[in-house]
Design a protein around this motif. Sequence first.
Motif, PDB file in Angstrom:
ATOM      1  N   MET A  38      71.365  17.056  72.938  1.00  0.00           N
ATOM      2  CA  MET A  38      72.655  17.469  73.510  1.00  0.00           C
ATOM      3  C   MET A  38      73.126  18.785  72.897  1.00  0.00           C
ATOM      4  O   MET A  38      73.652  19.656  73.593  1.00  0.00           O
ATOM      5  CB  MET A  38      73.713  16.376  73.283  1.00  0.00           C
ATOM      6  N   MET A  39      72.937  18.927  71.587  1.00  0.00           N
ATOM      7  CA  MET A  39      73.339  20.185  70.940  1.00  0.00           C
ATOM      8  C   MET A  39      72.516  21.351  71.466  1.00  0.00           C
ATOM      9  O   MET A  39      73.033  22.434  71.727  1.00  0.00           O
ATOM     10  CB  MET A  39      73.177  20.070  69.424  1.00  0.00           C
ATOM     11  N   ALA A  40      71.209  21.125  71.636  1.00  0.00           N
ATOM     12  CA  ALA A  40      70.330  22.190  72.109  1.00  0.00           C
ATOM     13  C   ALA A  40      70.692  22.609  73.527  1.00  0.00           C
ATOM     14  O   ALA A  40      70.586  23.787  73.888  1.00  0.00           O
ATOM     15  CB  ALA A  40      68.876  21.740  72.045  1.00  0.00           C
ATOM     16  N   ALA A  41      71.137  21.640  74.342  1.00  0.00           N
ATOM     17  CA  ALA A  41      71.460  21.927  75.734  1.00  0.00           C
ATOM     18  C   ALA A  41      72.625  22.892  75.872  1.00  0.00           C
ATOM     19  O   ALA A  41      72.741  23.601  76.874  1.00  0.00           O
ATOM     20  CB  ALA A  41      71.767  20.630  76.476  1.00  0.00           C
ATOM     21  N   VAL A  42      73.496  22.925  74.857  1.00  0.00           N
ATOM     22  CA  VAL A  42      74.635  23.847  74.890  1.00  0.00           C
ATOM     23  C   VAL A  42      74.166  25.296  74.728  1.00  0.00           C
ATOM     24  O   VAL A  42      74.857  26.235  75.108  1.00  0.00           O
ATOM     25  CB  VAL A  42      75.656  23.473  73.793  1.00  0.00           C
ATOM     26  N   ASN A  43      72.981  25.456  74.135  1.00  0.00           N
ATOM     27  CA  ASN A  43      72.380  26.775  73.946  1.00  0.00           C
ATOM     28  C   ASN A  43      73.260  27.674  73.075  1.00  0.00           C
ATOM     29  O   ASN A  43      73.493  28.839  73.392  1.00  0.00           O
ATOM     30  CB  ASN A  43      72.109  27.447  75.295  1.00  0.00           C
ATOM     31  N   SER A  44      73.758  27.084  71.976  1.00  0.00           N
ATOM     32  CA  SER A  44      74.604  27.850  71.056  1.00  0.00           C
ATOM     33  C   SER A  44      74.133  27.599  69.627  1.00  0.00           C
ATOM     34  O   SER A  44      74.196  26.471  69.140  1.00  0.00           O
ATOM     35  CB  SER A  44      76.072  27.422  71.192  1.00  0.00           C
ATOM     36  N   GLN A  45      73.677  28.656  68.985  1.00  0.00           N
ATOM     37  CA  GLN A  45      73.251  28.534  67.590  1.00  0.00           C
ATOM     38  C   GLN A  45      74.395  28.072  66.702  1.00  0.00           C
ATOM     39  O   GLN A  45      74.206  27.282  65.782  1.00  0.00           O
ATOM     40  CB  GLN A  45      72.709  29.881  67.100  1.00  0.00           C
ATOM     41  N   ARG A  46      75.605  28.567  66.988  1.00  0.00           N
ATOM     42  CA  ARG A  46      76.759  28.200  66.160  1.00  0.00           C
ATOM     43  C   ARG A  46      77.069  26.710  66.263  1.00  0.00           C
ATOM     44  O   ARG A  46      77.395  26.062  65.257  1.00  0.00           O
ATOM     45  CB  ARG A  46      77.986  29.027  66.574  1.00  0.00           C
ATOM     46  N   VAL A  47      76.982  26.151  67.450  1.00  0.00           N
ATOM     47  CA  VAL A  47      77.221  24.715  67.630  1.00  0.00           C
ATOM     48  C   VAL A  47      76.208  23.907  66.822  1.00  0.00           C
ATOM     49  O   VAL A  47      76.561  22.943  66.128  1.00  0.00           O
ATOM     50  CB  VAL A  47      77.165  24.318  69.121  1.00  0.00           C
TER      51      VAL A  47
ATOM     52  N   VAL B  37      83.712  22.839  67.319  1.00  0.00           N
ATOM     53  CA  VAL B  37      82.729  22.986  68.399  1.00  0.00           C
ATOM     54  C   VAL B  37      83.439  23.236  69.733  1.00  0.00           C
ATOM     55  O   VAL B  37      82.993  24.067  70.532  1.00  0.00           O
ATOM     56  CB  VAL B  37      81.813  21.747  68.476  1.00  0.00           C
ATOM     57  N   ALA B  38      84.551  22.536  69.948  1.00  0.00           N
ATOM     58  CA  ALA B  38      85.302  22.740  71.198  1.00  0.00           C
ATOM     59  C   ALA B  38      85.755  24.193  71.325  1.00  0.00           C
ATOM     60  O   ALA B  38      85.681  24.787  72.404  1.00  0.00           O
ATOM     61  CB  ALA B  38      86.501  21.800  71.242  1.00  0.00           C
ATOM     62  N   ALA B  39      86.196  24.763  70.199  1.00  0.00           N
ATOM     63  CA  ALA B  39      86.632  26.158  70.217  1.00  0.00           C
ATOM     64  C   ALA B  39      85.464  27.089  70.489  1.00  0.00           C
ATOM     65  O   ALA B  39      85.584  28.058  71.255  1.00  0.00           O
ATOM     66  CB  ALA B  39      87.301  26.512  68.884  1.00  0.00           C
ATOM     67  N   VAL B  40      84.325  26.813  69.881  1.00  0.00           N
ATOM     68  CA  VAL B  40      83.134  27.658  70.082  1.00  0.00           C
ATOM     69  C   VAL B  40      82.680  27.607  71.540  1.00  0.00           C
ATOM     70  O   VAL B  40      82.424  28.633  72.173  1.00  0.00           O
ATOM     71  CB  VAL B  40      81.994  27.221  69.140  1.00  0.00           C
ATOM     72  N   VAL B  41      82.570  26.402  72.066  1.00  0.00           N
ATOM     73  CA  VAL B  41      82.077  26.219  73.444  1.00  0.00           C
ATOM     74  C   VAL B  41      83.007  26.872  74.459  1.00  0.00           C
ATOM     75  O   VAL B  41      82.564  27.382  75.490  1.00  0.00           O
ATOM     76  CB  VAL B  41      81.902  24.709  73.749  1.00  0.00           C
ATOM     77  N   SER B  42      84.308  26.894  74.150  1.00  0.00           N
ATOM     78  CA  SER B  42      85.266  27.500  75.088  1.00  0.00           C
ATOM     79  C   SER B  42      85.352  29.015  74.942  1.00  0.00           C
ATOM     80  O   SER B  42      86.099  29.670  75.678  1.00  0.00           O
ATOM     81  CB  SER B  42      86.659  26.893  74.879  1.00  0.00           C
ATOM     82  N   GLY B  43      84.588  29.575  73.995  1.00  0.00           N
ATOM     83  CA  GLY B  43      84.567  31.024  73.830  1.00  0.00           C
ATOM     84  C   GLY B  43      85.743  31.580  73.056  1.00  0.00           C
ATOM     85  O   GLY B  43      86.053  32.771  73.172  1.00  0.00           O
TER      86      GLY B  43
END
Length: 201
Positions: A1-10, A60-66
């Motif tokens: 699930m983490m990989a699917a977000v495609n965000s190194q920071r997450v 993580v919510a903040a990161v994913v929302s940009g």
Amino acid sequence: MMAAVNSQRVIEIMATATNVIAEGEVLQLMNARDPETSEDRYLQVIYRKTAQLFQAGAEVAAVVSGAEPPVQQALASYGKHLGTAYQLVDDVLDYQSDPAERGKNLGDDLAEGKPTLPLIHALKHSDAKTAQMIRSAIENGARDQLEAILTAIESAGGLEYTARLAKSEADQACAALEGLPASAYREGLQALARFAIERKH
């Protein structure tokens, strides 16, 4: 699930959280049945076991929302303090909630030999005889003297002390949001912090 977000920071945030939570499990095992557990050691456990998870989720919510880095940091701080407040209230409820509402018996933590903050505070602020009773209960994970221990916790102000600390943490959670723009979402997060310390189950 983490990989699917495609965000190194997450991935970094969640990997760190996984490590810290694992450390918390080990530290809790080290504290189990140990009446010498200090308030600081206990707070380290709840940071690692509970607050870190809240912190990671909020960040993580903040990161994913940009969101910009300052907002990410603000939400991480919010999550940390919210999680700490939530766990401290859980500690209070373990000695005063209605088992039918909460689904847990009073003193379950004591039965597992967990020296939580109300108990640590009572141990520190009781006379020698009462302190020895508390020490023995922690060491043996015994609930047979629960009524006497509840009385000791109440006399020492253990529940009030823990509740005050929880309120301070909730206040810090709300303060962390002050740099965010005013919105219904910010109000919702502030309401969640208030709920965390007002809940009865």
